[in-house]
Scaffold this active site. Structure first.
Site, PDB file in Angstrom:
ATOM      1  N   HIS A 481       0.830  -1.205   0.000  1.00 24.16           N
ATOM      2  CA  HIS A 481       0.000   0.000   0.000  1.00 24.16           C
ATOM      3  C   HIS A 481       0.867   1.259   0.000  1.00 24.16           C
ATOM      4  O   HIS A 481       0.648   2.178  -0.813  1.00 24.16           O
ATOM      5  CB  HIS A 481      -0.911  -0.009   1.242  1.00 24.16           C
ATOM      6  N   GLU A 482       1.855   1.300   0.886  1.00 26.14           N
ATOM      7  CA  GLU A 482       2.694   2.499   0.975  1.00 26.14           C
ATOM      8  C   GLU A 482       3.588   2.647  -0.255  1.00 26.14           C
ATOM      9  O   GLU A 482       3.845   3.766  -0.722  1.00 26.14           O
ATOM     10  CB  GLU A 482       3.542   2.452   2.246  1.00 26.14           C
ATOM     11  N   HIS A 485       1.793   4.350  -2.999  1.00 28.59           N
ATOM     12  CA  HIS A 485       1.669   5.799  -2.850  1.00 28.59           C
ATOM     13  C   HIS A 485       2.827   6.547  -3.516  1.00 28.59           C
ATOM     14  O   HIS A 485       2.728   7.755  -3.737  1.00 28.59           O
ATOM     15  CB  HIS A 485       1.589   6.180  -1.374  1.00 28.59           C
ATOM     16  N   GLU A 504      -5.790   7.383  -2.053  1.00 34.99           N
ATOM     17  CA  GLU A 504      -6.021   6.238  -1.169  1.00 34.99           C
ATOM     18  C   GLU A 504      -6.748   5.116  -1.906  1.00 34.99           C
ATOM     19  O   GLU A 504      -6.483   3.926  -1.680  1.00 34.99           O
ATOM     20  CB  GLU A 504      -6.822   6.672   0.062  1.00 34.99           C
TER      21      GLU A 504
END
Length: 569
Positions: A481-482, A485, A504
């Site tokens: 997830h990070e 980003h 997000e």
């Protein structure tokens, strides 16, 4: 002119008048004092006036909270104790030998639609009672407004960049008077618009100029949410000094920094992406369209490690007994809110010796081989772009480091070090070239308010991802997830802070895609896992809606995206 807001409920005012001037580069020179829980020093702003970067604006109204017609009450600062450690002469021998090429951003559309007024960016603040006019009105001085909160501003001065040896190469008009405002501003204009292939030289001169002497104090005033600066007689943004030095201190209660202890009981401090971004760390331009580069020198006791959102893997330099200095830089223009720093007694977690067959395949990009052959078309502003670097496109696993309190070293070796290469490789297989040239992962203290946060070149990760019966799955999905980003939320971000749900959403979708790839699942297994997780998210969303007020369930008017974004969780 103060506004009373609750950051947990209200949108924060974006007060910086970015339609008139943009900060193109920040140079920070700071000391971290754990005894007083204060970060203090200087920040130099290298500015470009609006005539250079936008078409004539449809309005001269700027967003300054003025509830009546009262004027700003400016003051010349009283003599104040300026830390001697911040006034040292810059050495050109600073460790620039580990410079690497930076990342990519989306196309900058400011040449098409101009630089929108902050009121258009801060769509969450709709009441006109907070407006004041800072346009040019005859004899009135131009006003530079910066977003600022919970800071003690001690002194503001113009920087005499013309005094820097060798700076004459940046002057196009030899007839300009030495020491004149026009000459200094012309030097800055040439410096901030240097071509991308001269980025090393540009950073070097930014550093030299940031250490140049002052040439006159400026009037300034502060309120709850802003710092206002003016120079007597400078009636337009073009006339206003383009290099400004601010002496300031953070406050222990400042909401941009968290002073705490790590899991081993050692003191540490780190910045957080909420509730007010970085405006309690340094005066800045908060709107996401105000993108800039930065470099920072941070000094702390020799026992501490300084980590930062920077393209270089900085190493400490001892400046005196018991004190070390760390230097980081970024050449990819980013919003000031993405600047991140963490100082603590972190230990670097090294991989255990392994055979060559077990070692992940990494293909770092040596600086000597870096080039700018265009392997793709980028429409953003000019800077050293990794997407135009042929070698970077094949770099599946970028160089990475892991830091944590010493008590979590074994857990990091068992989990994090095993997962990072496969997660990075999976992201590359799906999206291609990594936007950033390297990555640090820091396991933050237990009071960190979320599972993770992504900033340029650094990820904060909660210790809760390292423990439990399903810790490999939790840690892997959070890492994915990070990492996602880096593309969505950092390299590409919303024009308006109210649209964070966009990045997000992309990151949440891609964490499933990346994690399935990292696990090497079959297509059927990957689809089954993604459907299960989607079902769980749907039920969680239904629960949140049942417990949320109706006004919190309404999406705001969508604004077009623009590189880049806020640190994302």
């Amino acid at each position: 002119m103060d506004i009373t807001l609750d950051p947990s409920r209200d949108d924060l005012p974006l007060l910086a008048n970015t339609s008139h001037m943009l900060v193109r580069h920040y140079a920070l020179d700071l000391d971290v004092d754990f005894e007083s829980q204060v970060i203090e020093g200087t920040i130099v702003l290298f500015l470009e006036d609006g005539n250079r970067f936008k078409k004539p604006s449809h309005s001269s109204t700027e967003t300054c909270p003025l509830e009546s017609n009262e004027a700003f009450n400016f003051r010349m600062p009283e003599p104040c104790p300026v830390p001697v450690t911040n006034a040292r002469t810059f050495s050109s021998k600073m460790a620039y030998n580990d410079f690497t090429i930076c990342g990519k951003g989306e196309k900058d559309t400011s040449d098409k639609d101009g630089n929108h007024d902050n009121w258009e960016q801060a769509s969450g603040i709709s009441s006109s009672k907070y407006c004041c006019d800072t346009g040019d009105h005859g004899s009135e001085d131009f006003l530079l407004v910066l977003d600022c909160c919970d800071l003690s501003v001690l002194k503001v001065e113009e920087v005499d960049v013309a005094a820097v040896p060798g700076i004459e190469k940046f002057t196009r008009s030899p007839r300009l008077t030495v020491g004149s405002e026009v000459l200094r501003n012309e030097i800055i204009q040439e410096l901030v618009t240097m071509p991308a292939d001269r980025w090393r030289e540009q950073l070097d001169y930014y550093a030299r100029c940031s250490q140049a002497p002052g040439c006159g104090e400026l009037f300034f005033d502060t309120d709850t949410w802003s710092l206002q600066i003016r120079k007597k007689g400078a009636q337009t943004a073009t006339d206003f000094p383009h290099a400004v030095r601010i002496w300031y201190k953070t406050k222990p209660e400042g909401r941009s920094v968290t002073w705490t202890s790590d899991q081993s009981g050692r003191p540490c401090v780190y910045t957080i992406g909420s509730p007010i971004n970085n405006r309690a760390l340094f005066p800045c331009q908060e709107p996401p369209v105000a993108m800039s580069t930065w470099q920072a020198t941070v000094r702390a006791a020799a026992s501490f490690v300084v980590l930062m959102s920077g393209e270089n893997s900085a190493k400490p330099t001892q400046i005196r007994e018991g004190c070390s200095s760390w230097h980081y830089y970024v050449t990819m223009p980013m919003p000031a809110s993405t600047f991140t720093v963490a100082v603590g007694c972190w230990t670097e977690v090294m991989p255990e010796p392994c055979s060559s067959d077990d070692r992940p395949s990494e293909r770092p990009v040596p600086s000597s081989q870096a080039d700018f052959r265009c392997v793709g078309v980028c429409g953003h502003m000019e800077y050293p772009c990794r997407f135009q670097n042929a070698t970077a496109t094949t770099q599946e696993v970028i160089p990475h480091r892991v830091f944590a309190p010493v008590c979590l070293k074994d857990a990091c070796q068992e989990t994090l070090l095993r997962l990072i290469p496969s997660c990075l490789s999976a992201a590359h297989s799906v999206l291609g070239t990594h936007p950033f040239s390297r990555l640090d992962v820091l396991v933050v203290p237990a009071n960190f308010p979320s599972l993770g946060m992504a900033s340029p070149h650094i990820i904060f990760l909660s210790q809760s991802t390292l423990t439990g019966s399903s810790h490999l799955h939790l840690c892997g999905t959070r890492l994915c997830h990070e990492i996602a980003h880096a593309w969505f939320g950092l390299a590409i971000g919303a024009r308006d802070w109210t649209e964070e749900w966009l990045s997000e959403g992309f990151a949440t979708h891609l964490e499933d895609v990346f994690w399935a790839e990292a696990q090497q699942l079959s297509p059927d297994e990957a689809q089954e896992q993604q459907e299960l997780r989607a079902c769980l998210r749907w039920h969680r969303l239904q629960d949140e809606l049942r417990n949320s007020s109706e006004e919190m369930q309404v999406l705001r008017l969508l604004c077009a995206g623009r590189h880049s974004g806020v640190p994302s969780s």
